[in-house]
Design an enzyme around this catalytic site. Structure first.
Site, short mmCIF file in Angstrom:
data_model
loop_
_atom_site.label_atom_id
_atom_site.label_comp_id
_atom_site.label_asym_id
_atom_site.label_seq_id
_atom_site.Cartn_x
_atom_site.Cartn_y
_atom_site.Cartn_z
N LYS A 251 0.84 -1.20 0.00
CA LYS A 251 0.00 0.00 0.00
C LYS A 251 0.88 1.27 0.00
O LYS A 251 2.10 1.18 0.23
CB LYS A 251 -0.92 -0.04 1.23
CG LYS A 251 -1.90 -1.22 1.21
CD LYS A 251 -2.84 -1.18 2.42
CE LYS A 251 -3.83 -2.34 2.39
NZ LYS A 251 -4.83 -2.22 3.49
N TYR B 253 -12.13 -1.94 -3.54
CA TYR B 253 -12.67 -2.20 -2.20
C TYR B 253 -14.20 -2.13 -2.17
O TYR B 253 -14.78 -1.85 -1.12
CB TYR B 253 -12.06 -1.22 -1.19
CG TYR B 253 -10.70 -1.65 -0.67
CD1 TYR B 253 -10.54 -2.86 0.03
CD2 TYR B 253 -9.58 -0.85 -0.84
CE1 TYR B 253 -9.30 -3.24 0.53
CE2 TYR B 253 -8.33 -1.24 -0.34
CZ TYR B 253 -8.21 -2.44 0.35
OH TYR B 253 -6.98 -2.82 0.85
N PHE C 33 -15.34 3.16 7.11
CA PHE C 33 -13.96 3.52 6.74
C PHE C 33 -13.73 3.60 5.23
O PHE C 33 -12.63 3.90 4.78
CB PHE C 33 -12.96 2.56 7.39
CG PHE C 33 -13.17 1.09 7.07
CD1 PHE C 33 -12.71 0.54 5.88
CD2 PHE C 33 -13.81 0.25 7.98
CE1 PHE C 33 -12.90 -0.80 5.59
CE2 PHE C 33 -14.00 -1.11 7.70
CZ PHE C 33 -13.54 -1.63 6.50
N ARG D 255 -1.64 -14.22 4.11
CA ARG D 255 -2.39 -13.62 5.22
C ARG D 255 -1.64 -13.80 6.54
O ARG D 255 -1.63 -12.91 7.38
CB ARG D 255 -3.79 -14.24 5.33
CG ARG D 255 -4.71 -14.02 4.14
CD ARG D 255 -5.29 -12.64 4.03
NE ARG D 255 -6.01 -12.19 5.21
CZ ARG D 255 -6.72 -11.06 5.23
NH1 ARG D 255 -6.82 -10.28 4.15
NH2 ARG D 255 -7.34 -10.68 6.32
N THR E 117 -5.40 -7.32 10.66
CA THR E 117 -5.71 -6.02 10.04
C THR E 117 -5.23 -4.87 10.92
O THR E 117 -4.59 -3.93 10.44
CB THR E 117 -7.24 -5.91 9.83
OG1 THR E 117 -7.68 -7.06 9.12
CG2 THR E 117 -7.60 -4.65 9.06
N ARG F 31 2.61 -6.52 9.38
CA ARG F 31 1.85 -5.41 9.97
C ARG F 31 2.34 -5.08 11.38
O ARG F 31 2.44 -3.91 11.75
CB ARG F 31 0.36 -5.73 9.94
CG ARG F 31 -0.22 -5.55 8.52
CD ARG F 31 -1.58 -6.17 8.39
NE ARG F 31 -2.30 -5.72 7.21
CZ ARG F 31 -3.44 -6.25 6.80
NH1 ARG F 31 -4.00 -7.25 7.48
NH2 ARG F 31 -4.05 -5.79 5.72
N ASN G 148 -1.85 0.00 6.99
CA ASN G 148 -1.32 -1.27 7.47
C ASN G 148 -0.47 -2.01 6.43
O ASN G 148 -0.38 -3.23 6.42
CB ASN G 148 -2.45 -2.14 8.03
CG ASN G 148 -3.50 -2.45 7.00
OD1 ASN G 148 -3.34 -2.13 5.81
ND2 ASN G 148 -4.58 -3.09 7.41
N HIS H 135 -1.84 -5.58 1.50
CA HIS H 135 -3.13 -6.26 1.26
C HIS H 135 -2.85 -7.68 0.80
O HIS H 135 -1.86 -7.93 0.11
CB HIS H 135 -3.91 -5.53 0.15
CG HIS H 135 -5.08 -6.32 -0.35
ND1 HIS H 135 -6.30 -6.32 0.28
CD2 HIS H 135 -5.20 -7.20 -1.40
CE1 HIS H 135 -7.12 -7.15 -0.35
NE2 HIS H 135 -6.48 -7.69 -1.38
N GLU I 97 -9.81 -10.19 -7.64
CA GLU I 97 -8.77 -9.18 -7.42
C GLU I 97 -7.61 -9.31 -8.41
O GLU I 97 -7.05 -8.30 -8.85
CB GLU I 97 -8.24 -9.28 -5.99
CG GLU I 97 -9.28 -8.82 -4.96
CD GLU I 97 -8.82 -8.98 -3.52
OE1 GLU I 97 -9.63 -8.67 -2.64
OE2 GLU I 97 -7.67 -9.41 -3.27
N1 UDP Z 1 -9.60 -0.71 7.42
C1 UDP Z 1 -9.76 0.49 8.10
N2 UDP Z 1 -10.48 0.48 9.28
C2 UDP Z 1 -11.03 -0.65 9.78
C3 UDP Z 1 -10.88 -1.86 9.08
C4 UDP Z 1 -10.16 -1.86 7.90
O1 UDP Z 1 -9.27 1.53 7.68
O2 UDP Z 1 -11.68 -0.59 10.86
C5 UDP Z 1 -8.83 -0.72 6.15
C6 UDP Z 1 -7.45 -1.40 6.29
O3 UDP Z 1 -6.53 -0.71 5.45
C7 UDP Z 1 -7.75 -2.80 5.80
C8 UDP Z 1 -8.74 -2.51 4.66
O4 UDP Z 1 -9.54 -1.46 5.18
O5 UDP Z 1 -6.59 -3.44 5.37
C9 UDP Z 1 -9.63 -3.67 4.28
O6 UDP Z 1 -10.26 -4.17 5.44
P1 UDP Z 1 -10.35 -5.73 5.69
O7 UDP Z 1 -11.29 -5.94 6.82
O8 UDP Z 1 -10.64 -6.42 4.41
O9 UDP Z 1 -8.87 -6.08 6.23
P2 UDP Z 1 -7.69 -6.93 5.56
O10 UDP Z 1 -8.31 -8.01 4.73
O11 UDP Z 1 -6.86 -5.97 4.74
O12 UDP Z 1 -6.92 -7.46 6.74
MG MG Z 2 -9.75 -7.87 3.23
#
Ligand code: UDP
Ligand code: MG
Length: 137
Positions: free
Chosen positions: A9, A49, A57, A85, A91, A102, A112, A115, A126
């Site tokens: 990112k 997204y 968010f 992952r 996250t 992370r 974070n 992705h 994706e």
């Molecule tokens: N995100 C955020 N606030 C939150 C949760 C997620 O800004 O409370 C952002 C963060 O950058 C995250 C992305 O949204 O990586 C996508 O969220 P997801 O729940 O899919 O998390 P990921 O799969 O990236 O762990």
């Molecule tokens: Mg996700």
């Protein structure tokens, strides 16, 4: 064999950890099959997204994701989706296991660093969001 999409990112690019993220993926035996740097428009980020469009968010996240260049890549290997992952960590970096990307580099739940697709269904939408079949080696 499984394929997944990962993104370094804008915060990861500005913190100079592109190589470190890729190193961690490669060190587990995963293969990089496609790779490029690009800058997402706000609409590109919103499309990527789209599953989060109702979340509070969404606006901030898509502003952040279009704030600077990103590095997108296709990663291949056995259990590539869950391996990536695992290397990423939770996250919210506060909940991420020490030694994960992370935990080591992320500043907050939004910025974070990285992705990774969360399932084979999301990987299959994706990957073609960024790469044509010809671009995947
Ligand atoms: N995100 C955020 N606030 C939150 C949760 C997620 O800004 O409370 C952002 C963060 O950058 C995250 C992305 O949204 O990586 C996508 O969220 P997801 O729940 O899919 O998390 P990921 O799969 O990236 O762990
Ligand atoms: Mg996700």
């Amino acid at each position: 064999m499984e394929r997944t999409l990962s993104i370094v990112k804008p915060d990861g690019v500005s913190k100079n950890v592109i190589g470190e993220v890729i190193r961690r993926f490669e060190s587990t035996g995963l293969k990089i099959r496609a790779l490029k740097m690009l800058r997402l428009s706000k609409d590109d980020a919103k499309g990527f997204y789209i599953v989060h469009k109702e979340r509070p968010f969404y606006e901030d996240l898509t502003d952040f994701m279009s704030s600077g260049p990103v590095v997108v890549m296709v990663i291949e290997g056995e259990n590539a989706i869950s391996k990536v992952r695992e290397l990423m960590g939770a996250t919210n970096p506060k909940n991420a296991v020490p030694g994960t990307i992370r935990a080591d580099f992320a500043s907050d739940v939004e910025k974070n660093i990285v992705h990774g697709s969360d399932s084979s269904e999301s990987a299959s939408t994706e990957i073609p969001y960024f790469f044509s079949a010809m671009e995947i080696c």
